[in-house]
Write a protein that holds these residues in place. Sequence first.
Motif, PDB file in Angstrom:
ATOM      1  N   SER A   1       6.139   0.087  -6.850  1.00  0.00           N
ATOM      2  CA  SER A   1       5.937  -1.240  -7.374  1.00  0.00           C
ATOM      3  C   SER A   1       5.334  -1.732  -6.043  1.00  0.00           C
ATOM      4  CB  SER A   1       7.295  -1.901  -7.723  1.00  0.00           C
ATOM      5  OG  SER A   1       6.999  -3.147  -7.986  1.00  0.00           O
ATOM      6  N   GLU A   2       3.968  -1.908  -6.022  1.00  0.00           N
ATOM      7  CA  GLU A   2       3.519  -2.662  -4.934  1.00  0.00           C
ATOM      8  C   GLU A   2       4.037  -4.233  -4.830  1.00  0.00           C
ATOM      9  OE1 GLU A   2      -1.159  -3.837  -3.306  1.00  0.00           O
ATOM     10  OE2 GLU A   2      -0.757  -2.799  -5.464  1.00  0.00           O
ATOM     11  N   HIS A   3       4.103  -4.813  -5.818  1.00  0.00           N
ATOM     12  CA  HIS A   3       4.693  -6.321  -5.726  1.00  0.00           C
ATOM     13  C   HIS A   3       6.003  -6.395  -5.074  1.00  0.00           C
ATOM     14  CE1 HIS A   3       7.061  -9.597  -7.612  1.00  0.00           C
ATOM     15  NE2 HIS A   3       5.917 -10.238  -7.283  1.00  0.00           N
ATOM     16  N   ASP A   4       6.722  -5.418  -5.670  1.00  0.00           N
ATOM     17  CA  ASP A   4       8.362  -5.462  -5.353  1.00  0.00           C
ATOM     18  C   ASP A   4       8.316  -4.834  -3.639  1.00  0.00           C
ATOM     19  OD1 ASP A   4       8.853  -6.116  -7.694  1.00  0.00           O
ATOM     20  OD2 ASP A   4      10.046  -4.382  -8.314  1.00  0.00           O
ATOM     21  N   ALA A   5       7.465  -4.025  -3.175  1.00  0.00           N
ATOM     22  CA  ALA A   5       7.703  -3.432  -1.727  1.00  0.00           C
ATOM     23  C   ALA A   5       7.204  -4.690  -1.074  1.00  0.00           C
ATOM     24  CB  ALA A   5       6.921  -2.233  -1.826  1.00  0.00           C
TER      25      ALA A   5
ATOM     26  N   TYR B   1       0.981  -1.250   0.062  1.00  0.00           N
ATOM     27  CA  TYR B   1       0.146  -0.052   0.090  1.00  0.00           C
ATOM     28  C   TYR B   1       0.817   1.492   0.111  1.00  0.00           C
ATOM     29  CZ  TYR B   1      -4.042  -3.159   1.329  1.00  0.00           C
ATOM     30  OH  TYR B   1      -4.992  -3.934   1.454  1.00  0.00           O
ATOM     31  N   ALA B   2       1.946   1.422   0.824  1.00  0.00           N
ATOM     32  CA  ALA B   2       2.878   2.476   0.946  1.00  0.00           C
ATOM     33  C   ALA B   2       3.582   2.694  -0.474  1.00  0.00           C
ATOM     34  CB  ALA B   2       3.869   2.148   1.756  1.00  0.00           C
ATOM     35  N   ALA B   3       3.769   1.635  -1.310  1.00  0.00           N
ATOM     36  CA  ALA B   3       4.283   1.798  -2.702  1.00  0.00           C
ATOM     37  C   ALA B   3       3.364   2.538  -3.558  1.00  0.00           C
ATOM     38  CB  ALA B   3       4.603   0.574  -3.278  1.00  0.00           C
ATOM     39  N   VAL B   4       2.159   2.676  -3.365  1.00  0.00           N
ATOM     40  CA  VAL B   4       0.920   3.063  -4.458  1.00  0.00           C
ATOM     41  C   VAL B   4       0.486   4.605  -3.672  1.00  0.00           C
ATOM     42  CG1 VAL B   4       0.814   1.261  -5.614  1.00  0.00           C
ATOM     43  CG2 VAL B   4      -0.688   1.858  -3.550  1.00  0.00           C
ATOM     44  N   ARG B   5       0.776   4.638  -2.329  1.00  0.00           N
ATOM     45  CA  ARG B   5       0.164   5.832  -1.869  1.00  0.00           C
ATOM     46  C   ARG B   5       1.087   6.891  -1.308  1.00  0.00           C
ATOM     47  NH1 ARG B   5      -4.197   2.191   2.059  1.00  0.00           N
ATOM     48  NH2 ARG B   5      -5.474   1.391   0.221  1.00  0.00           N
ATOM     49  N   ARG B   6       2.387   6.552  -1.100  1.00  0.00           N
ATOM     50  CA  ARG B   6       3.474   7.407  -0.547  1.00  0.00           C
ATOM     51  C   ARG B   6       3.537   8.736  -1.264  1.00  0.00           C
ATOM     52  NH1 ARG B   6       6.061   8.471  -4.677  1.00  0.00           N
ATOM     53  NH2 ARG B   6       7.458   7.315  -5.897  1.00  0.00           N
ATOM     54  N   THR B   7       3.983   9.604  -0.237  1.00  0.00           N
ATOM     55  CA  THR B   7       4.012  11.067  -0.895  1.00  0.00           C
ATOM     56  C   THR B   7       5.456  11.342  -0.948  1.00  0.00           C
ATOM     57  OG1 THR B   7       4.197  12.027   1.420  1.00  0.00           O
ATOM     58  CG2 THR B   7       2.017  11.668   0.190  1.00  0.00           C
TER      59      THR B   7
ATOM     60  N   ASN C   1      20.012  -3.052   6.859  1.00  0.00           N
ATOM     61  CA  ASN C   1      20.312  -1.751   6.126  1.00  0.00           C
ATOM     62  C   ASN C   1      19.972  -2.107   4.847  1.00  0.00           C
ATOM     63  OD1 ASN C   1      20.557  -0.213   8.281  1.00  0.00           O
ATOM     64  ND2 ASN C   1      22.707  -0.330   8.019  1.00  0.00           N
ATOM     65  N   ARG C   2      20.318  -2.942   4.080  1.00  0.00           N
ATOM     66  CA  ARG C   2      20.328  -3.419   2.595  1.00  0.00           C
ATOM     67  C   ARG C   2      18.925  -3.737   2.412  1.00  0.00           C
ATOM     68  NH1 ARG C   2      25.701  -5.699   3.424  1.00  0.00           N
ATOM     69  NH2 ARG C   2      24.864  -7.778   4.009  1.00  0.00           N
ATOM     70  N   GLU C   3      18.091  -4.538   3.291  1.00  0.00           N
ATOM     71  CA  GLU C   3      17.039  -4.986   3.182  1.00  0.00           C
ATOM     72  C   GLU C   3      15.973  -3.757   3.392  1.00  0.00           C
ATOM     73  OE1 GLU C   3      17.954  -9.115   5.340  1.00  0.00           O
ATOM     74  OE2 GLU C   3      16.445  -7.700   6.478  1.00  0.00           O
ATOM     75  N   HIS C   4      16.169  -2.973   4.109  1.00  0.00           N
ATOM     76  CA  HIS C   4      15.381  -1.754   4.213  1.00  0.00           C
ATOM     77  C   HIS C   4      15.502  -0.601   3.036  1.00  0.00           C
ATOM     78  CE1 HIS C   4      15.501  -1.481   9.024  1.00  0.00           C
ATOM     79  NE2 HIS C   4      14.434  -2.177   8.433  1.00  0.00           N
ATOM     80  N   ARG C   5      16.770  -0.730   2.318  1.00  0.00           N
ATOM     81  CA  ARG C   5      16.967   0.157   1.191  1.00  0.00           C
ATOM     82  C   ARG C   5      16.145  -0.557   0.110  1.00  0.00           C
ATOM     83  NH1 ARG C   5      19.471   4.521  -0.680  1.00  0.00           N
ATOM     84  NH2 ARG C   5      20.406   4.700   1.474  1.00  0.00           N
ATOM     85  N   ALA C   6      15.983  -1.931   0.031  1.00  0.00           N
ATOM     86  CA  ALA C   6      15.322  -2.598  -1.343  1.00  0.00           C
ATOM     87  C   ALA C   6      13.850  -2.176  -1.006  1.00  0.00           C
ATOM     88  CB  ALA C   6      15.368  -3.812  -0.935  1.00  0.00           C
ATOM     89  N   ILE C   7      13.317  -2.004   0.288  1.00  0.00           N
ATOM     90  CA  ILE C   7      11.859  -1.631   0.427  1.00  0.00           C
ATOM     91  C   ILE C   7      11.713  -0.245   0.100  1.00  0.00           C
ATOM     92  CG2 ILE C   7      10.311  -1.347   2.208  1.00  0.00           C
ATOM     93  CD1 ILE C   7      11.782  -3.380   4.029  1.00  0.00           C
ATOM     94  N   VAL C   8      12.441   0.611   0.522  1.00  0.00           N
ATOM     95  CA  VAL C   8      12.698   2.069  -0.075  1.00  0.00           C
ATOM     96  C   VAL C   8      12.590   2.254  -1.786  1.00  0.00           C
ATOM     97  CG1 VAL C   8      13.480   4.370   0.089  1.00  0.00           C
ATOM     98  CG2 VAL C   8      13.174   2.999   2.279  1.00  0.00           C
ATOM     99  N   GLU C   9      13.473   1.458  -2.162  1.00  0.00           N
ATOM    100  CA  GLU C   9      13.559   1.611  -3.747  1.00  0.00           C
ATOM    101  C   GLU C   9      12.407   1.123  -4.292  1.00  0.00           C
ATOM    102  OE1 GLU C   9      17.196  -0.431  -4.566  1.00  0.00           O
ATOM    103  OE2 GLU C   9      18.381   1.004  -3.844  1.00  0.00           O
ATOM    104  N   ALA C  10      11.732   0.051  -3.692  1.00  0.00           N
ATOM    105  CA  ALA C  10      10.295  -0.342  -4.353  1.00  0.00           C
ATOM    106  C   ALA C  10       9.360   0.699  -4.254  1.00  0.00           C
ATOM    107  CB  ALA C  10      10.022  -1.447  -3.612  1.00  0.00           C
ATOM    108  N   LEU C  11       9.432   1.440  -3.074  1.00  0.00           N
ATOM    109  CA  LEU C  11       8.489   2.526  -2.716  1.00  0.00           C
ATOM    110  C   LEU C  11       8.675   3.658  -3.733  1.00  0.00           C
ATOM    111  CD1 LEU C  11       7.682   0.846  -0.275  1.00  0.00           C
ATOM    112  CD2 LEU C  11       7.605   3.177   0.997  1.00  0.00           C
ATOM    113  N   ILE C  12      10.047   3.799  -3.950  1.00  0.00           N
ATOM    114  CA  ILE C  12      10.203   4.978  -4.949  1.00  0.00           C
ATOM    115  C   ILE C  12       9.703   4.575  -6.469  1.00  0.00           C
ATOM    116  CG2 ILE C  12      12.253   6.034  -6.455  1.00  0.00           C
ATOM    117  CD1 ILE C  12      13.981   5.917  -3.819  1.00  0.00           C
ATOM    118  N   ASP C  13       9.923   3.355  -6.817  1.00  0.00           N
ATOM    119  CA  ASP C  13       9.268   2.742  -8.024  1.00  0.00           C
ATOM    120  C   ASP C  13       7.631   2.539  -8.234  1.00  0.00           C
ATOM    121  OD1 ASP C  13      12.038   2.626  -8.847  1.00  0.00           O
ATOM    122  OD2 ASP C  13      12.181   0.820  -8.443  1.00  0.00           O
TER     123      ASP C  13
END
Length: 245
Positions: free
Chosen positions: A206-210, A114-120, A192-204
């Motif tokens: 991508s609901e699936h990737d997040a 949800y955060a991936a498609v709703r983030r500001t 830290n690497r796992e967190h960065r992967a989550i944030v990168e999916a939010l930037i993109d």
Amino acid sequence: MNLSDSQTAGDPPRRVSAMEAVLNHLRGAIERGDYAVGEKLPSEAELCRRLEVSRPVLREALRALQTMGLTVSRTGKGTFVVSDGAVADPTFGDYAASDLLEVRRHVEIPVAGYAAVRRTPEDLDQLGHLLERMERETDTTAWVAMDTLFHLAIAQAARNPVFRRVIEEIRDALARQSAFLNELGGRREQANREHRAIVEALIDQSEHDAAEAMEHHLARVESTLTTIVRPPDRTSPSTGNEDHA
């Protein structure tokens, strides 16, 4: 007593903290029967003297023993052995690890989607700033505090106040679990690497990737926890932690 006696040459090169060395020593003594079930451990002052460590380091190790179900602390009386083997399901604050992980899977994985498609843009700025601070941080206490803020920020980005309330409810347990895994499982860099992967999916966006990145993150939390609490291999000369991902 030299704590290097409780470390083994077969362990991976990850540096063992003073707290971890104390914990490994005391856990080994309990599991070997040097301290029997029902027996009181020596006083903090005596253990500090024997192990040549500070009282804060010793107290962290004693808290970890209690989390693992090996001891119980009785106010004014001391620390007593209650089991000769770590429990498979340790408790963090008010919640068992298995209950905490079950809820996190059912809440945080869809929340990440949800955060991936709703983030500001403001959400991304906050998460990016947190990531940068966490990647620079070397103090476990400070890192753990930011770790809980990170997960709260993901919930906030999902734009549903109920999600944030759930994370707020388990915040103390998350912090306790995070500290435990970082001290004993060397989780910080991998997390830290796992967190960065989550944030990168939010930037993109991508609901699936997040959702997938959060699922991977929680799976690693579970596997590290399992490695820490499982009984050491008595057939091998190495008794240290072997999975520090």
